[in-house]
Each structure stands twice: as C-alpha cells, then as structure tokens.
Design a protein around this motif. Structure first.
Motif, PDB file in Angstrom:
ATOM      1  N   LYS A 174       8.006  -9.388  -8.504  1.00  0.00           N
ATOM      2  CA  LYS A 174       8.463 -10.527  -7.706  1.00  0.00           C
ATOM      3  C   LYS A 174       8.219 -10.296  -6.213  1.00  0.00           C
ATOM      4  CE  LYS A 174      11.788 -12.446 -10.955  1.00  0.00           C
ATOM      5  NZ  LYS A 174      10.987 -13.655 -11.170  1.00  0.00           N
ATOM      6  N   ASN A 175       7.127  -9.623  -5.912  1.00  0.00           N
ATOM      7  CA  ASN A 175       6.685  -9.383  -4.536  1.00  0.00           C
ATOM      8  C   ASN A 175       7.703  -8.574  -3.726  1.00  0.00           C
ATOM      9  OD1 ASN A 175       4.007 -10.310  -3.707  1.00  0.00           O
ATOM     10  ND2 ASN A 175       4.673 -12.315  -4.442  1.00  0.00           N
ATOM     11  N   GLU A 176       8.391  -7.654  -4.386  1.00  0.00           N
ATOM     12  CA  GLU A 176       9.431  -6.895  -3.697  1.00  0.00           C
ATOM     13  C   GLU A 176       8.878  -6.044  -2.560  1.00  0.00           C
ATOM     14  OE1 GLU A 176      11.331  -4.492  -6.608  1.00  0.00           O
ATOM     15  OE2 GLU A 176       9.519  -3.385  -7.174  1.00  0.00           O
ATOM     16  N   ARG A 177       7.668  -5.490  -2.707  1.00  0.00           N
ATOM     17  CA  ARG A 177       7.099  -4.674  -1.624  1.00  0.00           C
ATOM     18  C   ARG A 177       6.754  -5.530  -0.413  1.00  0.00           C
ATOM     19  NH1 ARG A 177       2.392  -2.660  -2.568  1.00  0.00           N
ATOM     20  NH2 ARG A 177       1.946  -3.384  -4.689  1.00  0.00           N
ATOM     21  N   LEU A 178       6.220  -6.703  -0.654  1.00  0.00           N
ATOM     22  CA  LEU A 178       5.905  -7.615   0.444  1.00  0.00           C
ATOM     23  C   LEU A 178       7.169  -8.081   1.152  1.00  0.00           C
ATOM     24  CD1 LEU A 178       4.096  -9.494   2.088  1.00  0.00           C
ATOM     25  CD2 LEU A 178       4.039 -11.052   0.128  1.00  0.00           C
ATOM     26  N   ILE A 179       8.170  -8.439   0.388  1.00  0.00           N
ATOM     27  CA  ILE A 179       9.433  -8.911   0.967  1.00  0.00           C
ATOM     28  C   ILE A 179      10.090  -7.815   1.797  1.00  0.00           C
ATOM     29  CG2 ILE A 179      11.771  -9.654   0.370  1.00  0.00           C
ATOM     30  CD1 ILE A 179      10.402 -10.982  -2.143  1.00  0.00           C
ATOM     31  N   GLN A 180      10.035  -6.589   1.314  1.00  0.00           N
ATOM     32  CA  GLN A 180      10.634  -5.475   2.048  1.00  0.00           C
ATOM     33  C   GLN A 180       9.963  -5.279   3.402  1.00  0.00           C
ATOM     34  OE1 GLN A 180      10.172  -1.532   0.289  1.00  0.00           O
ATOM     35  NE2 GLN A 180      12.186  -0.941   1.046  1.00  0.00           N
ATOM     36  N   ILE A 181       8.637  -5.404   3.448  1.00  0.00           N
ATOM     37  CA  ILE A 181       7.923  -5.263   4.724  1.00  0.00           C
ATOM     38  C   ILE A 181       8.359  -6.347   5.697  1.00  0.00           C
ATOM     39  CG2 ILE A 181       5.640  -5.457   5.812  1.00  0.00           C
ATOM     40  CD1 ILE A 181       4.486  -4.130   3.285  1.00  0.00           C
ATOM     41  N   VAL A 182       8.467  -7.574   5.218  1.00  0.00           N
ATOM     42  CA  VAL A 182       8.886  -8.676   6.089  1.00  0.00           C
ATOM     43  C   VAL A 182      10.305  -8.438   6.596  1.00  0.00           C
ATOM     44  CG1 VAL A 182       9.325 -11.152   6.223  1.00  0.00           C
ATOM     45  CG2 VAL A 182       7.341 -10.319   4.942  1.00  0.00           C
ATOM     46  N   GLN A 183      11.198  -8.022   5.724  1.00  0.00           N
ATOM     47  CA  GLN A 183      12.583  -7.762   6.118  1.00  0.00           C
ATOM     48  C   GLN A 183      12.673  -6.704   7.208  1.00  0.00           C
ATOM     49  OE1 GLN A 183      14.201  -6.811   2.223  1.00  0.00           O
ATOM     50  NE2 GLN A 183      15.450  -8.676   2.227  1.00  0.00           N
ATOM     51  N   GLN A 184      11.882  -5.655   7.075  1.00  0.00           N
ATOM     52  CA  GLN A 184      11.940  -4.552   8.032  1.00  0.00           C
ATOM     53  C   GLN A 184      11.547  -4.990   9.435  1.00  0.00           C
ATOM     54  OE1 GLN A 184       9.420  -1.648   6.108  1.00  0.00           O
ATOM     55  NE2 GLN A 184      11.116  -0.737   4.972  1.00  0.00           N
ATOM     56  N   GLU A 185      10.735  -6.031   9.546  1.00  0.00           N
ATOM     57  CA  GLU A 185      10.312  -6.498  10.866  1.00  0.00           C
ATOM     58  C   GLU A 185      11.350  -7.395  11.530  1.00  0.00           C
ATOM     59  OE1 GLU A 185       7.672  -5.024  12.225  1.00  0.00           O
ATOM     60  OE2 GLU A 185       7.821  -3.978  10.294  1.00  0.00           O
ATOM     61  N   ASP A 186      12.368  -7.819  10.787  1.00  0.00           N
ATOM     62  CA  ASP A 186      13.470  -8.625  11.315  1.00  0.00           C
ATOM     63  C   ASP A 186      12.947  -9.801  12.161  1.00  0.00           C
ATOM     64  OD1 ASP A 186      16.085  -9.390  11.810  1.00  0.00           O
ATOM     65  OD2 ASP A 186      16.295  -8.078  13.551  1.00  0.00           O
ATOM     66  N   PRO A 187      12.143 -10.686  11.552  1.00  0.00           N
ATOM     67  CA  PRO A 187      11.506 -11.741  12.340  1.00  0.00           C
ATOM     68  C   PRO A 187      12.465 -12.855  12.744  1.00  0.00           C
ATOM     69  CG  PRO A 187      11.021 -12.036  10.017  1.00  0.00           C
ATOM     70  CD  PRO A 187      11.758 -10.729  10.131  1.00  0.00           C
ATOM     71  N   SER A 188      12.134 -13.497  13.851  1.00  0.00           N
ATOM     72  CA  SER A 188      12.833 -14.717  14.252  1.00  0.00           C
ATOM     73  C   SER A 188      12.335 -15.900  13.445  1.00  0.00           C
ATOM     74  CB  SER A 188      12.598 -14.986  15.749  1.00  0.00           C
ATOM     75  OG  SER A 188      12.838 -13.848  16.532  1.00  0.00           O
ATOM     76  N   PHE A 189      11.024 -15.883  13.127  1.00  0.00           N
ATOM     77  CA  PHE A 189      10.393 -16.953  12.360  1.00  0.00           C
ATOM     78  C   PHE A 189       9.331 -16.342  11.445  1.00  0.00           C
ATOM     79  CE2 PHE A 189      11.503 -18.700  16.535  1.00  0.00           C
ATOM     80  CZ  PHE A 189      12.357 -19.738  16.163  1.00  0.00           C
ATOM     81  N   ILE A 190       9.045 -17.039  10.337  1.00  0.00           N
ATOM     82  CA  ILE A 190       7.971 -16.659   9.421  1.00  0.00           C
ATOM     83  C   ILE A 190       7.025 -17.843   9.289  1.00  0.00           C
ATOM     84  CG2 ILE A 190       7.379 -15.935   7.077  1.00  0.00           C
ATOM     85  CD1 ILE A 190      10.267 -14.785   6.886  1.00  0.00           C
ATOM     86  N   PHE A 191       5.729 -17.585   9.457  1.00  0.00           N
ATOM     87  CA  PHE A 191       4.710 -18.614   9.309  1.00  0.00           C
ATOM     88  C   PHE A 191       3.807 -18.281   8.120  1.00  0.00           C
ATOM     89  CE2 PHE A 191       4.705 -19.165  14.233  1.00  0.00           C
ATOM     90  CZ  PHE A 191       5.903 -19.861  14.165  1.00  0.00           C
TER      91      PHE A 191
END
Length: 281
Positions: A63-80
């Motif tokens: 369920k794309n857990e590795r991709l989601i973890q990378i995004v979480q670690q960056e603590d973004p204000s927005f996702i495009f």
C-alpha cells in the motif's frame, strides 16, 4: 560444457543484474530544491512542498508504505501530484486512490490530470472520488492559498489530451488563458501542469514556478548526456528532470515514480522531490 567456476560467476552476475534493475525501478530517491521568493517577507519560515508525479499505479511497499513514509518525513506544507496517477496499459487496483487517501492526512494535497487518465476516460469519476477523500483537483482553475501570512496563486490545468486533436501548445495556451486570473500578475503564481515540453508557453503566462512530470526522466539516463527518450520530446529531451529557469519562470520536472509502456528505468530511480520556498537571503 561450462566449468563450475564459470557457472558460479554467471550466476553471480545474474543475481547482481537482478538486484541492480530492482533498485533502479523500486528504490526511491529524494531530490531537493530551494527557491527564493521575492514576495515572501524575511520573517516568514518558508514553505515546504513535496512534488510527486507519474505514479502509474505503482506500489513501493505494501500500500505504498515506503513512499508514504518518505513524504511524512519531509513534513510538507503542501503536496502536489502532477498527473498520471493511474496507468492505461496495466491493471489498476486502486493503488493511486489509496495513496492519495494517505497523502491528504499528511498535508493539503492538490492534483492535476495527466494523459493516462484521459486515455482511460475516467477523469470525471476519478475527480469525484478524489474530491470525496479530500484531494483538491484543479481543472483549469486557480485558487488563492494563504500560508502564515504569505499568499500565492495556485493554478492547475488539465493535460492537453482533454481537448481533442489540436496541438498541445495551442491547447495549453487556451487552458492557461482560462485558468489564470488577471490578478495573478500581482502575486506569486505556482502552476501545476503535466507536460514540461511547452515550457516556452508557461513563460508567456504569469507563472513564476511550474511543477510538471510526464518525461519520466528520459526513462534511461546516460552519463554526461541525460535522458534518452521522453513522450512529446522524442530523443534526448530538453526537459527531462530537475530545475529549469528561463526569464522569470522556473520549472521543476519530476522523473516520476512508476513506469508505463516501457517497463524499466536505468540510472533514473523513482523520485520524490522536496521544494523549499524561502524569503530572499
């Protein structure tokens, strides 16, 4: 007959080759860019954006857990997400929508269509589904976004495949005329658009910063040369990955995450991009 030693060497080379091609197509790399925004006050803490593109229904871990973890670690204000969430050449089992469900729990998530969504004829249904889970789908429209006192214009346009057989350049020009308000010239303007090959047209608009994908990094990247082949650009594409700047417009092109008709990447690992918008130093 091969000797035992030769067979062992060939087996080892085969294992190494499999591992190499696996990492080239399944190990995500994080790239980053820092961009100064003249309109941002010196006291502002900046804005972090995570840019994803061209998932093509791929999965990185269950369920794309590795991709989601990378995004979480960056603590973004927005996702495009700049299109081709779904692939038109493979079976789709909800991987793209499942990913977007997780992304909206991390940060406000914005999406524009790619050519594969139009090829499948699923745009209206997909838009409805994404709206229901909290994704903002931008279709030839503009929003004013506020973040800690800084205001910018966020524009998103459909892929040119949405408008029939006219040239992509002509269609993109018409879509930009429809989407960008006259007041955009007075504010910092970010554009989400799937195709990078029409960069000259983006320069003619009010866009200060463009997020794009589609080129898949050139699919195969050659040392000292760059990308080998990209849709809409052919051999040795001019805009295949990274940051480009012409006149007053910058464009960030994602290498993307998944594959489509051509199933392999080489020297071109799947990419997540972090962009930090900062006040002038």
């Amino acid at each position: 007959m091969f000797s035992r030693k030769t067979i062992l060497v060939l087996l080892l080379l085969f294992i190494v080759a499999i591992y190499f091609f696996y990492t080239q197509n399944h190990r995500i790399v994080l790239s980053s860019h820092s961009i100064e925004v003249a309109q941002m006050d010196a006291e502002h803490n900046g804005i972090t954006i995570v840019h994803l593109s061209d998932l093509h229904s791929a999965e990185f871990g269950e369920k794309n857990e590795r991709l989601i973890q990378i995004v979480q670690q960056e603590d973004p204000s927005f996702i495009f997400m700049t299109g081709d969430l779904i692939d038109s050449y493979t079976s789709n089992n909800g991987e793209g929508v499942d990913l977007m469900k997780e992304l909206v729990s991390i940060a406000p998530t914005y999406y524009v269509t790619g050519n594969h969504e139009w090829r499948l004829g699923i745009v209206e249904g997909l838009e409805e589904t994404l709206d229901e889970i909290g994704v903002t789908v931008l279709r030839n429209e503009s929003l004013t976004i506020e973040h800690e006192g800084f205001s910018f214009q966020l524009v998103g346009i459909d892929d040119p495949d949405s408008r029939g057989t006219a040239s992509p350049e002509e269609i993109v020009r018409d879509l930009l005329d429809e989407a960008i308000p006259a007041t955009a010239a007075d504010s910092y303007t970010i554009l989400l658009s799937h195709r990078p090959e029409v960069f000259s047209i983006y320069q003619d608009s009010s866009a200060d910063l463009v997020f794009s994908g589609h080129a898949h990094g050139g699919q195969v990247r050659l040392p000292f040369i760059g990308g080998l082949l990209a849709p809409g650009q052919g051999l040795f594409p001019e805009y295949s990955e990274g940051l480009y700047e012409e006149e007053d417009t910058k464009m960030i092109v994602s290498r993307g995450l998944g594959n489509s008709l051509f199933p392999l990447r080489l020297f071109n690992r799947p990419e997540v991009i972090r962009i930090d918008l900062q006040p002038p130093s």
